[in-house]
Every structure is written in C-alpha cells, then in structure tokens.
Design a protein around this motif. Structure first.
Motif, PDB file in Angstrom:
ATOM      1  N   GLU A 259      47.680   7.347 164.341  1.00 13.59           N
ATOM      2  CA  GLU A 259      48.680   7.572 163.300  1.00 13.59           C
ATOM      3  C   GLU A 259      48.051   7.416 161.914  1.00 13.59           C
ATOM      4  O   GLU A 259      48.302   8.218 161.006  1.00 13.59           O
ATOM      5  N   LYS A 260      47.213   6.399 161.770  1.00 12.81           N
ATOM      6  CA  LYS A 260      46.561   6.130 160.498  1.00 12.81           C
ATOM      7  C   LYS A 260      45.663   7.295 160.091  1.00 12.81           C
ATOM      8  O   LYS A 260      45.691   7.765 158.941  1.00 12.81           O
ATOM      9  N   LEU A 261      44.861   7.769 161.020  1.00 10.03           N
ATOM     10  CA  LEU A 261      43.947   8.886 160.733  1.00 10.03           C
ATOM     11  C   LEU A 261      44.712  10.162 160.429  1.00 10.03           C
ATOM     12  O   LEU A 261      44.371  10.894 159.485  1.00 10.03           O
ATOM     13  N   ALA A 262      45.743  10.424 161.198  1.00 11.65           N
ATOM     14  CA  ALA A 262      46.538  11.638 160.982  1.00 11.65           C
ATOM     15  C   ALA A 262      47.189  11.631 159.600  1.00 11.65           C
ATOM     16  O   ALA A 262      47.232  12.658 158.912  1.00 11.65           O
ATOM     17  N   GLU A 263      47.667  10.471 159.165  1.00 16.17           N
ATOM     18  CA  GLU A 263      48.276  10.348 157.833  1.00 16.17           C
ATOM     19  C   GLU A 263      47.237  10.651 156.746  1.00 16.17           C
ATOM     20  O   GLU A 263      47.522  11.375 155.779  1.00 16.17           O
ATOM     21  N   ALA A 264      46.046  10.110 156.926  1.00 13.35           N
ATOM     22  CA  ALA A 264      44.991  10.314 155.927  1.00 13.35           C
ATOM     23  C   ALA A 264      44.566  11.777 155.864  1.00 13.35           C
ATOM     24  O   ALA A 264      44.343  12.323 154.773  1.00 13.35           O
ATOM     25  N   ILE A 265      44.450  12.404 157.022  1.00 15.38           N
ATOM     26  CA  ILE A 265      44.066  13.822 157.058  1.00 15.38           C
ATOM     27  C   ILE A 265      45.149  14.679 156.404  1.00 15.38           C
ATOM     28  O   ILE A 265      44.852  15.592 155.621  1.00 15.38           O
ATOM     29  N   ALA A 266      46.402  14.402 156.726  1.00 13.39           N
ATOM     30  CA  ALA A 266      47.511  15.175 156.159  1.00 13.39           C
ATOM     31  C   ALA A 266      47.529  15.072 154.641  1.00 13.39           C
ATOM     32  O   ALA A 266      47.774  16.064 153.937  1.00 13.39           O
ATOM     33  N   GLU A 267      47.259  13.887 154.113  1.00 10.22           N
ATOM     34  CA  GLU A 267      47.236  13.705 152.660  1.00 10.22           C
ATOM     35  C   GLU A 267      46.073  14.472 152.027  1.00 10.22           C
ATOM     36  O   GLU A 267      46.236  15.162 151.027  1.00 10.22           O
ATOM     37  N   GLU A 268      44.897  14.359 152.625  1.00  8.21           N
ATOM     38  CA  GLU A 268      43.710  15.027 152.086  1.00  8.21           C
ATOM     39  C   GLU A 268      43.813  16.548 152.205  1.00  8.21           C
ATOM     40  O   GLU A 268      43.262  17.286 151.387  1.00  8.21           O
ATOM     41  N   SER A 269      44.525  17.011 153.202  1.00 12.69           N
ATOM     42  CA  SER A 269      44.631  18.457 153.450  1.00 12.69           C
ATOM     43  C   SER A 269      45.350  19.203 152.330  1.00 12.69           C
ATOM     44  O   SER A 269      45.293  20.441 152.273  1.00 12.69           O
ATOM     45  N   LYS A 270      46.001  18.473 151.432  1.00  9.94           N
ATOM     46  CA  LYS A 270      46.686  19.119 150.310  1.00  9.94           C
ATOM     47  C   LYS A 270      45.716  19.874 149.414  1.00  9.94           C
ATOM     48  O   LYS A 270      46.109  20.765 148.655  1.00  9.94           O
ATOM     49  N   LEU A 271      44.422  19.518 149.507  1.00  9.69           N
ATOM     50  CA  LEU A 271      43.399  20.173 148.696  1.00  9.69           C
ATOM     51  C   LEU A 271      42.897  21.469 149.329  1.00  9.69           C
ATOM     52  O   LEU A 271      42.145  22.218 148.694  1.00  9.69           O
ATOM     53  N   TYR A 272      43.314  21.737 150.580  1.00 10.85           N
ATOM     54  CA  TYR A 272      42.735  22.831 151.352  1.00 10.85           C
ATOM     55  C   TYR A 272      43.816  23.746 151.919  1.00 10.85           C
ATOM     56  O   TYR A 272      45.012  23.449 151.858  1.00 10.85           O
ATOM     57  N   SER A 273      43.353  24.834 152.516  1.00 12.66           N
ATOM     58  CA  SER A 273      44.275  25.746 153.194  1.00 12.66           C
ATOM     59  C   SER A 273      44.648  25.246 154.583  1.00 12.66           C
ATOM     60  O   SER A 273      45.654  25.671 155.150  1.00 12.66           O
ATOM     61  N   GLY A 274      43.808  24.371 155.133  1.00 10.12           N
ATOM     62  CA  GLY A 274      44.090  23.879 156.473  1.00 10.12           C
ATOM     63  C   GLY A 274      43.110  22.814 156.904  1.00 10.12           C
ATOM     64  O   GLY A 274      42.269  22.339 156.134  1.00 10.12           O
ATOM     65  N   VAL A 275      43.209  22.447 158.180  1.00 15.45           N
ATOM     66  CA  VAL A 275      42.401  21.382 158.786  1.00 15.45           C
ATOM     67  C   VAL A 275      41.666  21.945 159.992  1.00 15.45           C
ATOM     68  O   VAL A 275      42.229  22.718 160.768  1.00 15.45           O
ATOM     69  N   ASN A 276      40.398  21.562 160.123  1.00 12.55           N
ATOM     70  CA  ASN A 276      39.598  21.937 161.283  1.00 12.55           C
ATOM     71  C   ASN A 276      39.127  20.658 161.958  1.00 12.55           C
ATOM     72  O   ASN A 276      38.334  19.900 161.387  1.00 12.55           O
ATOM     73  N   LEU A 277      39.626  20.401 163.143  1.00  8.32           N
ATOM     74  CA  LEU A 277      39.304  19.185 163.885  1.00  8.32           C
ATOM     75  C   LEU A 277      38.171  19.483 164.859  1.00  8.32           C
ATOM     76  O   LEU A 277      38.327  20.280 165.792  1.00  8.32           O
TER      77      LEU A 277
END
Length: 432
Positions: A259-277
């Motif tokens: 949950e902690k990691l997902a929250e951090a990724i979601a917040e940081e993703s605002k700078l990008y078009s998406g997330v690549n895991l």
C-alpha cells in the motif's frame, strides 16, 4: 573409304546429339524446369509454410492465397460459385477470378501476366500482384530461389528504454542527436514513448530514486521531460527491481508495504503519462503452492497500484516471457488489470534471439491476453538490423500493439533505419 566412314560416323553422332536435345526439351519450358527447385517465400524475414508449394508459371510466382494473406493480416474470402478471391484491408480491395487475367484493385481493372489457378485443391494467386497491391516491397533472389517480401509500415507504439539526462550516458545523444543538454529531432521520429528507468524500491515499500542496482534518477531528469514533450513523446516512470536479494518477495508479503509503495508511485506518476512496473526474477525454481503464492502476491500488488493510479495514467507491466525460467507472473489475470504487457522475449542464450523461442513466447502470452494489450520486448544488443526487421515482423503478424526496445544508447544507425521503414510510431499528440 576411310575418310567417308569417318564423315558418316560424325554425322550420325551429331544427329543423335540433336535428337537427344529435342527429346529432353520437348514439352518443357522454363517454368516447368524452375519448378524442380523449391521456392521459398519470406515475409519480414519469416518464412511461410504452404500445404501446396508455390510454383513459377511463365515467370510469375503463384502461391496459395490464404497463407500469404494471413502473413500480411489481410482478411480474404473465397466464393466457390463465382470462383473468386476477395481481399480487403479496409483501404485496398482486390478481386481475382480463377482463369481470368484481369484482376480488380478498388474496382479498377489490372492486367495480370498469369491468372489465378487451382492446383491440388488449393487456389493459387500471383504473389507479386497481391503483395504489391497492399503496399509490400517484393524482391526475387534468383540465387536462393527466394521471394523476399517486406510488409508496409504498420502504426504501433514504439517504447524506448530507459535512463536519460546527463553527459555520462549515451541514451540522450542516441535519441536526440546531440550531446546533453542540446537536442534536435534526431531519432525521435522513430519512437513514440520513453520508459524512464529512474526508480527502484526496497522491501519496506519505499520508492527510491537512488539505488544499488544502477537505476538512478539523473540530475537532469527535468530536462528529459521537457524535451520529450517538445518532440511529442509520452513518458512512463519505470520502477525496476530484481528479486536476487529477496526484497521483492518480502515486499509482496506485506500488505502495508504494498500500500505504501503504491501510494508513492501514484503520487509520483503525476509527472508522467503512466507507470511501467518492471519487477523481475519472480518464480525462479518455485512450484506448487510456493509458485501460486508468488503469483497471487504480485497480482495483488498490481491490483492495488491500478486502483490508486489516476484513470488517465497507463499501467504497463514489463514481464519475463511465459517460456522463461521465471514463472511468477499470471499473464491472464495481469492482462485483465493492466493496460498493456511488454513481453521480455529475449535472453534465450543466442544472438540474434531465436525466432522459434520468440514465437513461442507470443503464442503463450496471446493465449492468455488479447494481442492489442501485448508488446514485444526486443533486446537491441542481441539483434542485427536484419533480425530486428524480423522481430518487428513478428509483432506485425500477431497484431501486437507495439514493440519496446532495450535500450536507447545502443541502437545503431542501420537499426534506426529499419525502424523507420517498418513502423509508423503512434503520435499521441495527434491522437493517432
């Protein structure tokens, strides 16, 4: 008498030689002789297999129509009553009739040197006419008796991995054509997206911009985002880690850490078009309940992350191929959650990568995930320009949504040219 006998002998031998030549060539023309050799048909470097072999008639190659139409992804139909073949890709429509030297392309008549014919229960059509009608380049190699076909450019996503943004790396210059921080169009016309390998994680669920794996967010990362936007390139933040130390496994065993990691990724993703895991190494040497648990834990994290991301952000999973040694990925369930999956169909132990292995990986993935959600990962250091064309051809043949190149900085001039000739990168700014 002796001279006359010799003359008669010479005349008889000459007659016999001429008679032999006439007998051997009677009823035989060049096409029939040519048919004694096997004709190979190669599309984008991939050989075609036929239940009825291709033939050469009057200097023209004829092939069973379904095999070539399927290789080019052109829907085709056969009308038994009118004995016609109709094919259309939505832009071009052609019609051929058995025994008729007039074909039709978008209702315009086209004269054929050789008409379609039926042989051993299969309908054979002129290969060059059919291929060129749909924009292919066709070449005949007389030495090897091979027809080489290169399909037209296909619109698809092209992702370039990974870290850009400082003078010590080659990725920037390889893409933008000038040393950092200068830039030009460079090779940006051959790419549609950047997968920026700037993040990692630890077992406690912390999102890291500095790690011991070599994945670092460079000092000039803001420049990358600005210049990427200037050249209409999408960007995804890549979170990369391997499970060699067990950190991923430990992370996935804790709901709180996930949950902690997902929250951090979601917040940081605002700078990008998406997330690549890109979490690698799961499921090695596991089986039974242990493997099932690993798969379930990884799927749980992907689901948690998907639910926390803004709906406007894409979620891409970069996964080991299903025919690799790493079995910790449930393709079917993950394909239903994520927007797309990059299949890392490489590291099979050969250079270039074995086509059979790549095909097997896609077949296995495609059995679980719709092809429009799949992308073919290509390891550039293991490929030549010609083998890259073949790998792109595989993505085309299976109607995958695109290709992902590992990595920028290593793509040669010849490989860039292959990309330009084979692919039309999706232009996200124009919505196409």
């Amino acid at each position: 008498m002796t001279g006359g006998a010799d003359l008669n002998k010479i005349l008889r031998l000459t007659f016999l030689m001429l008679f032999t030549i006439v007998v051997l060539t009677e009823g035989t023309n060049t096409p029939s002789f040519a048919q004694e050799r096997t004709i190979s048909i190669v599309v984008d470097g991939l050989p075609l297999n036929f239940d009825v072999p291709p033939i050469i008639k009057d200097g023209r190659t004829l092939v069973p129509f379904r095999a070539v139409s399927e290789a080019l992804n052109v829907p085709v139909s056969w009308d038994e009553k009118s004995r016609t073949v109709t094919a259309s890709d939505g832009i071009t429509r052609i019609l051929l009739r058995i025994g008729d030297k007039t074909a039709y392309r978008n209702n315009a008549p086209v004269a054929l040197d050789v008409p379609p014919m039926i042989m051993n229960g299969r309908t054979l059509i002129p290969l060059r006419f059919f291929s060129e009608a749909f924009g292919c380049n066709v070449e005949w190699d007389n030495a090897s008796y091979t027809v080489r076909i290169v399909s037209p450019r296909r619109k698809m996503a092209v992702i370039g991995f990974y870290a850009l943004g400082d003078s010590r790396t080659s990725s920037w210059t390889n893409l933008f054509g000038k040393p950092y921080p200068e830039h030009s169009k460079g090779n940006t016309d051959a790419i549609s997206e950047l997968a920026l390998g700037w993040y990692s994680l630890d077992k406690g669920g912390n999102l890291l911009t500095q790690s011991n794996t070599g994945w670092q967010r460079p000092a000039g990362w803001e420049d990358v985002l600005k210049v990427a936007s200037l050249y209409n390139l999408r960007t995804e933040m890549v979170i990369h880690a391997t499970d060699s130390s067990g950190d991923i496994t430990e992370l996935l065993s804790s709901k709180e850490a996930m949950e902690k990691l997902a929250e951090a990724i979601a917040e940081e993703s605002k700078l990008y078009s998406g997330v690549n895991l890109d979490l690698e190494g799961l499921g090695l040497n596991e089986s039974g309940e242990n493997l099932l648990k690993t798969r379930q834990n990884f799927t749980s994290f992907v689901r948690i992350l998907s639910e926390k991301l803004d709906p406007s952000k894409t979620l891409t999973l970069t996964l080991h191929a299903p025919n690799s040694a790493y079995k910790g990925y449930d393709y079917k369930t993950l394909g239903a959650i994520a927007d797309r999956i990059i299949i890392m169909a490489y590291d099979y132990g050969s250079s270039p990568e074995l086509v059979d292995k790549v095909l097997q990986a896609i077949e296995m993935a495609k059995a679980e995930v719709p092809p429009e959600k799949l992308m073919l990962g290509i390891s550039i250091p293991r490929e030549t320009a010609q083998s890259l064309l073949t790998k792109i051809g595989i993505a085309k043949r299976y109607n995958l949504s695109g290709i992902a190149l590992w990595r920028l900085g290593l793509i040669t001039k010849d490989q860039w040219e292959v990309l330009r000739k084979a692919v039309e990168p999706v232009n996200y700014q124009n919505g196409n």
